[in-house]
Scaffold this active site. Sequence first.
Site, mmCIF file in Angstrom:
data_model
loop_
_atom_site.group_PDB
_atom_site.id
_atom_site.type_symbol
_atom_site.label_atom_id
_atom_site.label_comp_id
_atom_site.label_asym_id
_atom_site.label_seq_id
_atom_site.Cartn_x
_atom_site.Cartn_y
_atom_site.Cartn_z
ATOM 1 N N SER A 8 0.829 -1.200 0.000
ATOM 2 C CA SER A 8 0.000 0.000 0.000
ATOM 3 C C SER A 8 0.859 1.243 0.000
ATOM 4 C CB SER A 8 -0.889 0.008 1.234
ATOM 5 O OG SER A 8 -0.063 0.179 2.372
ATOM 6 N N LYS A 9 0.214 2.319 -0.438
ATOM 7 C CA LYS A 9 0.908 3.596 -0.558
ATOM 8 C C LYS A 9 1.503 4.050 0.771
ATOM 9 C CE LYS A 9 -2.679 4.841 -3.328
ATOM 10 N NZ LYS A 9 -3.850 5.585 -3.567
ATOM 11 N N ARG A 10 0.861 3.650 1.865
ATOM 12 C CA ARG A 10 1.329 4.127 3.166
ATOM 13 C C ARG A 10 2.672 3.517 3.555
ATOM 14 N NH1 ARG A 10 -1.377 2.488 7.267
ATOM 15 N NH2 ARG A 10 -2.807 1.215 6.057
ATOM 16 N N LYS A 11 2.882 2.244 3.171
ATOM 17 C CA LYS A 11 4.088 1.568 3.656
ATOM 18 C C LYS A 11 5.200 1.439 2.623
ATOM 19 C CE LYS A 11 1.677 -0.813 7.223
ATOM 20 N NZ LYS A 11 0.810 -1.914 7.475
ATOM 21 N N VAL A 42 4.361 2.935 -4.307
ATOM 22 C CA VAL A 42 3.738 1.970 -5.217
ATOM 23 C C VAL A 42 3.801 2.361 -6.694
ATOM 24 C CG1 VAL A 42 2.167 0.979 -3.521
ATOM 25 C CG2 VAL A 42 1.423 2.954 -4.872
#
Length: 461
Positions: A253-256, A259
Amino acid sequence: MFIRTRIAPSPTGQDLHIGNAYTALVNYVFAKKYRGKFIIRIEDTDRTRFVEESEQRILASLDWLGIPHDEGPDTGGPFAPYRQSERLDQYKRVAEELVKKGHAYYCFCTQQRLEQMRKDQEARHEPPMYDGLCKTLDPHESQERVKAGLSHVVRLKVPDEGTTLFADIVRGEILFENKLIDDQVILKSDGYPTYHLGVVVDDHLMEISHVIRGEEWISSTPKHILLYQFLGWDIPNYAHVPLLRNPDKSKLSKRKNPVWVSWYKEQGFLPEAVLNYLATMAWAHPEGKDIFSVDEMMKHFDLKDIQTTAPVFDIEKLRWTNGEYIRKMDDAKLIEQISAFTHQIRPMNQMRQIIPLVRDRMKTLAEFSSLAGFFFERPKGYERPLKNELVALAKKAFESCDWNHEGMEKAIREAAEKKGVPAKDLFMELRVAVTGKTVGPPLLESLKILGKEEILERLSL
Ligand code: GLU
């Protein structure tokens, strides 16, 4: 069988998702291994999520990665158009055929009714599913309503009983109970198909032999199988590849993790290294190699060997892979890549001297600037305060020494001894004063390249 594979990205994001780059690689390698064709189709039927320029960015990222396509929205091809928004007639025609055959029906339920239905189902702890109200309408009555211009969608008439089965090359047979499959909307009130109808019609018309896509589409596949059966079309081969995961195994995901493919480009990753690392997701080289080309992957690759366990996309491992590519690149090529990346042309002879000093420490092209920037620019600041007295001492020692490794080393060691300070402290002071940093490429070699005059300047505080 003539192999034709495709990716069908939706232009709803900023760029090509790294997970889609992975699927593209597998599709491309599989098609080319068997001298088949690799196609790009743009699935732009969700107008609410449409992002302007997303298509161009997706195509540019595939191009940067080095995954060429044989047919697509930009290149055209025998099954054009390759953008679903330009193929609406086809979906309408097929939806009408399904209604005529009794495998689909018009639904006139309002948004309000559907919402109420969903709320009631939720209260009863039932899965959200269309309750079939419009399925019971007399077909003649339905036609009349359509003719009268009433807003409507077309829904798939899923049998209440029985099962739907499909064979997946990666996972084996997968079976679904029909009663758990929703009467999916296949044509929306705006005349656009939903994904399910669009994907089946186009995979059929574009003669796709193998549908290779992410595992998140498994639950949609029985709906597709039903459509193929209702239409009397041959069912393509399916292979659902696992989704890439963050190191903590959560969905990428974009948070971790970054991407978007463009991010990797901007950070100075090499496309060959990104593809190489992606190739190792869920698949292993038979000789256990970590570093191998797409051509080599093609030689050994088999869809059946794809693992179903969640592959972890670890950016540190990608950095390592990228470093390996930088190490094996020849000087001229590396200099060219660095110049293109930094948008700076530097003197070739100087670059040739610098590259051997920094190559082994570089994991990305971007790191060239942080490692070697001091060769081209005096430090704007220092990582820690300078000890002026030691800098002056080093300068003095250099004024009269020979400008080679031995001469410089001797001068510094003697000066340190005379002053009663450890030589390593004086070397460190010299490094910070010249480069601004406490770590960097081999010091004396770097000083030699910069030249005596420049060094004396940098040591004059
Ligand atoms: N449009 C779908 C996507 O965004 C395509 C899925 C498929 O390959 O069938 O990924």
